[in-house]
Motif scaffolding. Structure first.
Motif, PDB file in Angstrom:
ATOM      1  N   ALA A 239       0.851  -1.345  -0.312  1.00 29.44           N
ATOM      2  CA  ALA A 239      -0.067  -0.627  -0.149  1.00 29.44           C
ATOM      3  C   ALA A 239       0.545   1.282  -0.065  1.00 29.44           C
ATOM      4  O   ALA A 239       0.196   2.100   0.271  1.00 29.44           O
TER       5      ALA A 239
ATOM      6  N   ASP B  29      -4.151   1.495  -0.464  1.00 28.76           N
ATOM      7  CA  ASP B  29      -4.109   2.216  -2.019  1.00 28.76           C
ATOM      8  C   ASP B  29      -5.510   2.951  -2.981  1.00 28.76           C
ATOM      9  O   ASP B  29      -6.773   2.253  -2.465  1.00 28.76           O
TER      10      ASP B  29
ATOM     11  N   THR C 258      -2.735   6.479  -0.598  1.00 24.83           N
ATOM     12  CA  THR C 258      -2.082   6.372  -1.666  1.00 24.83           C
ATOM     13  C   THR C 258      -1.949   5.814  -2.709  1.00 24.83           C
ATOM     14  O   THR C 258      -2.865   5.774  -3.012  1.00 24.83           O
ATOM     15  N   LYS C 259      -1.242   6.735  -3.719  1.00 25.72           N
ATOM     16  CA  LYS C 259      -1.043   5.943  -4.897  1.00 25.72           C
ATOM     17  C   LYS C 259      -2.400   6.726  -5.662  1.00 25.72           C
ATOM     18  O   LYS C 259      -2.065   6.227  -6.656  1.00 25.72           O
TER      19      LYS C 259
END
Length: 219
Positions: A36, A120, A148-149
Motif C-alpha cells: 500500500a 491504495d 496512497t498512490k
C-alpha cells in the motif's frame, strides 16, 4: 517549513507485546496492506530515504518498528510502523501471530493516540482494512486514512475515491464509532497531501492547545 516528523530516528524493534517499550510519550501507529506504500509514505513524511525499510518481498516484515520524533534527548513522541497485512503467501502461523499482535496493540496500548491507515487509492477499504478499523474501534481514538498512490488516478477518479471512502467512514460514524474518522488523498511520488498529513499526525503527538508552548519565541 520545519516539521516535527523530520526529526525522526530509529528507536527499537519488537516482535511481542511484552517487549513494547515502557515509554510515556504519545504514539502514532501506521498500518496498511502489503504494497500500500506504507514505508514509502513514512520515509517521505519524515524527509528521509530509508528510515522505514520497504522489503522487496511483501509480507516479510513481521515486527513493530518504533521511530522517535522530536529532540533526541527527550522525544516528543513515537511513530509506530506496524507489519503490513494481506499478503497471500505468508505462512498461516505468521498471519495468526501478526493478527494477534496487531489487534492487541491497537486495543490495549494506552500511549496510542491515533492510527494512520494506508490504503491504495485504487482499492480502498478492503475487508482487511475494515478489520483494522473494527479492531481499533474499541479504543475510541481517531483514524486518518491516507489514500496512497493517488497519482495513478485521474482527477475525477481521485474525487470519486475520496468521496466513496468518506461515505464508507460515515457508515462507521452512524454505527457509533466514537473516534474521529478522516481521509485524504496522498501521493509520495507527486508529494500530494504532505502538509495535511503532517498537520494531522503532529497534532496527535503535540495537541494543538500546546503547540504555542513548544514553539521558540520570535527573535
Amino acid at each position: 517549513m520545519a516539521f516535527l516528523l523530520h526529526q525522526a530516528r530509529f528507536f527499537t524493534t519488537v516482535n511481542h507485546l511484552r517487549d513494547l517499550p515502557a515509554t510515556a510519550r504519545p504514539e502514532v501507529a501506521f498500518a496498511g496492506r502489503s504494497n500500500a506504500g506504507k514505508s514509502t509514505a513514512i520515509n517521505l513524511l519524515c524527509n528521509q530515504k530509508r528510515l522505514a525499510f520497504a522489503s522487496k518481498t511483501p509480507g516479510r516484515t513481521q515486527h513493530i518498528n518504533y521511530f522517535s520524533v522530536g529532540p533526541e534527548d527527550e522525544p516528543s513522541g513515537y511513530l509506530v510502523d506496524l507489519p503490513g497485512y494481506g499478503y497471500a503467501e505468508v505462512p498461516e502461523a505468521a498471519k495468526q501471530h501478526w493478527q494477534q499482535l496487531l489487534a492487541a496493540y491497537l486495543q490495549t496500548r494506552a500511549q496510542l493516540t491515533g492510527l494512520v491507515l494506508m490504503m491504495d487509492a485504487r482499492r480502498p477499504l478492503t475487508d482487511l482494512d475494515r478489520r483494522m478499523i473494527e479492531w481499533f474501534e474499541p479504543s475510541g481514538k481517531p483514524i486518518h486514512a491516507l489514500l496512497t498512490k493517488c497519482d495513478k488516478l485521474t482527477r475525477q477518479e481521485c474525487v470519486l475515491a475520496l468521496r466513496n471512502t468518506n461515505k464508507a467512514l460515515d457508515e462507521y460514524r452512524n454505527q457509533g464509532y466514537a473516534g474521529k474518522l478522516s481521509a485524504q488523498l496522498f501521493s509520495a511520488l507527486k508529494r500530494v497531501g504532505l502538509d495535511e498529513a503532517h498537520a494531522v499526525i503532529e497534532s496527535w503527538i503535540i495537541p494543538q492547545a500546546n503547540l504555542g508552548e513548544t514553539e521558540a519565541p520570535a527573535s
